[in-house]
Structure formats: structure tokens, C-alpha cells
Enzyme design. Structure first.
Site, PDB file in Angstrom:
ATOM      1  N   THR A 144      42.336  65.749  17.424  1.00 50.85           N
ATOM      2  CA  THR A 144      42.849  66.497  18.573  1.00 50.85           C
ATOM      3  C   THR A 144      42.700  67.989  18.310  1.00 50.85           C
ATOM      4  O   THR A 144      43.142  68.490  17.286  1.00 50.85           O
ATOM      5  CB  THR A 144      44.320  66.091  18.824  1.00 50.85           C
ATOM      6  OG1 THR A 144      44.321  64.774  19.358  1.00 50.85           O
ATOM      7  CG2 THR A 144      45.016  67.028  19.795  1.00 50.85           C
ATOM      8  N   HIS A 150      42.804  53.724  21.286  1.00 50.76           N
ATOM      9  CA  HIS A 150      43.797  54.315  20.376  1.00 50.76           C
ATOM     10  C   HIS A 150      45.041  53.421  20.360  1.00 50.76           C
ATOM     11  O   HIS A 150      45.896  53.514  21.223  1.00 50.76           O
ATOM     12  CB  HIS A 150      44.155  55.725  20.846  1.00 50.76           C
ATOM     13  CG  HIS A 150      44.872  56.563  19.830  1.00 50.76           C
ATOM     14  ND1 HIS A 150      45.602  56.020  18.785  1.00 50.76           N
ATOM     15  CD2 HIS A 150      44.981  57.905  19.686  1.00 50.76           C
ATOM     16  CE1 HIS A 150      46.122  57.004  18.056  1.00 50.76           C
ATOM     17  NE2 HIS A 150      45.754  58.157  18.578  1.00 50.76           N
ATOM     18  N   ASN A 202      49.308  55.402  15.638  1.00 48.03           N
ATOM     19  CA  ASN A 202      50.057  56.670  15.569  1.00 48.03           C
ATOM     20  C   ASN A 202      51.222  56.820  16.548  1.00 48.03           C
ATOM     21  O   ASN A 202      51.569  57.924  16.949  1.00 48.03           O
ATOM     22  CB  ASN A 202      49.092  57.861  15.725  1.00 48.03           C
ATOM     23  CG  ASN A 202      48.131  57.929  14.555  1.00 48.03           C
ATOM     24  OD1 ASN A 202      48.367  57.300  13.523  1.00 48.03           O
ATOM     25  ND2 ASN A 202      47.055  58.683  14.695  1.00 48.03           N
ATOM     26  N   TYR A 221      51.621  55.990  19.687  1.00 45.92           N
ATOM     27  CA  TYR A 221      51.373  56.203  21.115  1.00 45.92           C
ATOM     28  C   TYR A 221      51.574  54.879  21.876  1.00 45.92           C
ATOM     29  O   TYR A 221      52.014  53.888  21.305  1.00 45.92           O
ATOM     30  CB  TYR A 221      49.988  56.827  21.327  1.00 45.92           C
ATOM     31  CG  TYR A 221      49.907  58.189  20.673  1.00 45.92           C
ATOM     32  CD1 TYR A 221      50.698  59.243  21.136  1.00 45.92           C
ATOM     33  CD2 TYR A 221      49.108  58.406  19.560  1.00 45.92           C
ATOM     34  CE1 TYR A 221      50.677  60.488  20.508  1.00 45.92           C
ATOM     35  CE2 TYR A 221      49.081  59.655  18.924  1.00 45.92           C
ATOM     36  CZ  TYR A 221      49.865  60.687  19.403  1.00 45.92           C
ATOM     37  OH  TYR A 221      49.852  61.906  18.784  1.00 45.92           O
ATOM     38  N   ASN A 258      54.926  60.090  14.704  1.00 37.79           N
ATOM     39  CA  ASN A 258      55.565  60.076  16.026  1.00 37.79           C
ATOM     40  C   ASN A 258      56.761  59.114  16.081  1.00 37.79           C
ATOM     41  O   ASN A 258      56.987  58.445  17.083  1.00 37.79           O
ATOM     42  CB  ASN A 258      54.536  59.761  17.118  1.00 37.79           C
ATOM     43  CG  ASN A 258      53.552  60.899  17.285  1.00 37.79           C
ATOM     44  OD1 ASN A 258      53.964  62.050  17.419  1.00 37.79           O
ATOM     45  ND2 ASN A 258      52.273  60.608  17.233  1.00 37.79           N
TER      46      ASN A 258
HETATM   47  C1  8OZ Z   1      47.493  65.603  16.046  1.00 38.18           C
HETATM   48  C2  8OZ Z   1      47.980  66.360  17.090  1.00 38.18           C
HETATM   49  C3  8OZ Z   1      48.042  65.807  18.342  1.00 38.18           C
HETATM   50  C4  8OZ Z   1      47.632  64.505  18.559  1.00 38.18           C
HETATM   51  C5  8OZ Z   1      46.944  61.286  16.757  1.00 38.18           C
HETATM   52  C6  8OZ Z   1      46.016  62.026  18.822  1.00 38.18           C
HETATM   53  O1  8OZ Z   1      47.726  61.471  15.824  1.00 38.18           O
HETATM   54  C7  8OZ Z   1      46.680  62.348  17.735  1.00 38.18           C
HETATM   55  C8  8OZ Z   1      47.153  63.743  17.499  1.00 38.18           C
HETATM   56  C9  8OZ Z   1      47.082  64.308  16.245  1.00 38.18           C
HETATM   57  O2  8OZ Z   1      46.383  60.191  16.905  1.00 38.18           O
END
Ligand code: 8OZ
Length: 362
Positions: free
Chosen positions: A28, A177, A180, A182, A237
Site C-alpha cells: 500500500t 486479499h 491482515n 480485513y 489490525n
Molecule cells: C499497510 C498500510 C495500509 C494497508 C495490508 C493492505 O496490510 C495492507 C496495508 C498495509 O494488507
């Protein structure tokens, strides 16, 4: 006797033929133009890195509600599809291959980034103890609402349309994806998913949305152009699960009949320690029966060994690819990696993006 493969040997991931076994991991960079369209600088950035056997683009949202950070690109609008075309063309002209990473952030977002009046969506209305990057800098993520059962088919449909857009834009395929913390990972792991319907509770239920997405995409563009990224134990996250091994073993078993182009696994804590929790990654590979890409903290020797031993088919490098546009050449020569400037990671222009030099000609 079969010779051992080298990091620099070609390999096929489904329908995608790679010139070598080094991948550029998704990164990113928050430099998209208005309309969340890839900028002309992105064309140069990816073209400089076309030496990778495979580029996985920065995470790219499949819908306006799928966005969670400032100035990340999308692949849902016509303008965005047009904006990706020069990127894929430039990479292909240099002999590279490129897939787009399809992203829905779920609860990792902020109201200032979403359409008016919308809040982030999630499996359950549980706010992450996590920050995102907005026009105001780093801010706490907003409280999410739980997705209604009848909204889930629409999300699967957004992934399907995004995959079709990817092919129209000239990509060799997509990487979903699923990592992480999400949206898809939020459904998988019980620290974030407390639903009581068919998408929560048992492992089978928590894996359902991911498997529906993978099935829809493989039907749309073909399994040979469809990959998936997972991060079974990352705490990124505010993600957590009470028992990740059986969860991800089940996911891998269910993926096998799809015959994906590749599975891409983040080993350990994303961008951090590899040994954050015990986990048997080989057990996933045995079950998924797909070409295997590994990532997280690999150096040259680890990558050479992973491919030579057969532990992996492809090794993805993330941060090293930011500061070393010619990473494959450096790996071949055993040349040192140039250091990364962390101040220019997120947002801004050419500085720290397209101005890292390649090695001088020997
Ligand atoms: C760093 C900053 C923002 C998003 C991920 C898409 O960790 C990201 C991400 C990484 O998969």
C-alpha cells in the site's frame, strides 16, 4: 535425478508463466489520483519492478465501502479500469506478469473515507483497536455495523465484477486479499466474527464467505488466474482467532478442488516477527495442493533455500522491493539491498516511490 529448482528458474502458477520465482508482494502506497484511479507515476513504479516473476499490486478496493485508507486505488469504476491499463501494458512490455490484489477492508476504515453517511461494515459490530491513515493522518478506525445476511451476496458479486474488471484492464489475474484482518479475514477468525447465522460460529460457517468469493471469481475468470493471500496467525489490525490451525486447515482443504493458480501465505506477523505463534504452514500446503508463495521477512539465503528445498514455489518480497526496483538483479549478484526510507512509504509523489535507483551497470 531431477535438478533442484533455483529462485531464478521459470515457474507456472496456473495459467500465469513467470520468468523467475521472485514476486513483488502487495504494498500500500497511498498515491492514487482523484477518483481512486492509479496515477501515471504508478505506471513507472510498477514498470521499474517488472523484473519480478510476478507483481502483486497494492491492495485495490472492490467498492467504495471497501476502502479504508486515504488515496488507495480501486477497480470498481470504468475510470479505474482505464487507469490500470497503462500499468499492465508497461509491465507486460518489460516481460513481467502482474495480478491485482482485490481488497475489502471491512471494519478497518474511517467515516471520512466512505460515501456520505456510511460507516464501515464488518461481520460483527466490534470496533478494531487499530488505526488507519486518513486526510488527518493516523486516526482510530470508526465503529462498524454488522452486515445483514442479505447483503453478503452483493459483496460476493462485487468481487466477481472486480475480477472481470481486472481481466479487462489487462491483468494476468487476481490475488484475493484474505489476510491482515480485513473483511474476509474478519469473517474467518472468531475474534472478529461473532455472527450466529450461516456465516459465523463453526469453522465451516466462518470460511463460507471466503469460499463463496473464491468460487465466484474462479467461475468468472478461471481458477488458473485466481490466487489467494492468507495470514493465519497475524495480529495485524487487531485480528485474532482462538484456534487458527484447524480453521486454516479447513480453508485449505476446501480450496483444493478449486485448483487455484496460487496460495500466498504470510508467515507470522505481517511485516514483523515470523515466530509470533506456532503454526504448521506445510499442513496447509499439503491440503490446498496449489502452487505455494511465501512471504514475510525473507532474505536472499532464506529465499534461495525455500525454493531449492521445495518448501515454496515462489518467494514474495515486500519492503525490499520498494527501495530496490531491480531486486531480482541484486538477488542474482548477491548485491546488498538498499535501505528503505520509512518517511515516504504512504502518500506523496515520486520521492521514495519512483526515485530509488537500480544498481550501476557492472
Ligand atoms: C499497510 C498500510 C495500509 C494497508 C495490508 C493492505 O496490510 C495492507 C496495508 C498495509 O494488507
Amino acid at each position: 535425478m531431477p535438478s533442484t529448482p533455483s529462485l531464478f528458474d521459470p515457474v507456472r502458477l496456473g495459467d500465469i508463466a513467470l520468468a523467475n520465482r521472485v514476486a513483488m508482494a502487495p504494498l500500500t502506497r497511498n498515491r492514487a489520483a482523484p477518483g481512486r484511479v492509479p496515477s501515471p507515476l504508478a505506471v513507472e513504479y510498477y514498470a521499474q519492478r517488472a523484473n519480478a516473476g510476478l507483481i502483486v499490486t497494492e491492495a485495490t478496493q472492490i467498492s467504495p465501502l471497501g476502502q479504508g485508507y486515504l488515496d488507495t486505488p480501486g477497480i470498481y469504476s470504468r475510470e479505474q479500469v482505464e487507469g490500470w491499463k497503462p500499468v499492465t501494458r508497461a509491465v507486460h512490455e518489460r516481460g513481467g506478469k502482474i495480478v491485482v490484489q482485490l481488497w475489502h477492508v471491512g471494519r478497518i476504515s474511517h467515516v471520512s473515507l466512505l460515501p456520505d453517511g456510511e460507516v464501515p461494515v464488518a461481520p460483527s459490530a466490534i470496533r478494531a483497536r487499530s488505526k488507519t491513515f486518513t486526510a488527518q493522518g493516523f486516526e482510530d478506525v470508526s465503529a462498524p455495523r454488522a452486515l445483514a445476511l442479505d447483503e453478503l451476496p452483493g459483496i460476493v458479486e462485487q468481487y466477481r465484477v472486480a475480477a472481470r474488471h481486472a481481466i479487462e484492464a489487462g491483468f494476468d489475474g487476481v490475488e484475493v486479499h484474505g489476510a491482515n484482518g480485513y473483511l474476509l479475514d474478519q469473517f474467518l477468525r472468531d475474534g472478529m466474527n461473532q455472527r450466529t447465522d450461516a456465516y459465523g460460529g463453526s469453522i465451516e460457517n466462518r470460511a463460507r464467505l471466503l469460499l463463496e468469493v473464491m468460487t465466484a471469481i474462479t467461475q468468472e475468470i478461471g481458477a488458473g488466474r485466481t490466487g489467494l493471500r492468507l495470514s493465519p496467525v497475524t495480529p495485524a489490525n487487531d485480528a485474532s482467532d482462538s484456534n487458527p490451525q484447524p480453521l486454516f486447515n479447513h480453508v485449505a482443504e476446501q480450496l483444493a478442488p478449486l485448483k487455484l493458480a496460487f496460495v500466498h501465505v504470510i508467515e507470522g506477523s505481517t511485516g514483523g516477527p515470523r515466530d509470533v505463534a506456532p503454526f504448521d504452514y506445510a499442513a496447509l500446503r499439503e491440503r490446498a495442493k496449489a502452487p505455494w508463495m511465501v512471504n514475510n521477512g525473507y532474505d536472499r539465503q532464506m529465499a534461495v533455500d525455500a525454493v531449492a528445498s521445495g518448501a515454496a514455489d515462489v518467494v514474495a518480497f515486500g519492503r525490499p522491493y520498494i527501495s530496490n526496483p531491480d531486486l531480482v538483479e541484486r538477488l542474482k549478484r548477491g548485491a546488498p539491498f538498499a535501505p528503505l526510507n520509512r518517511d515516504t512509504l504512504y502518500g506523496g509523489g515520486a520521492q521514495g516511490y519512483t526515485d530509488y535507483p537500480a544498481l550501476e551497470a557492472a
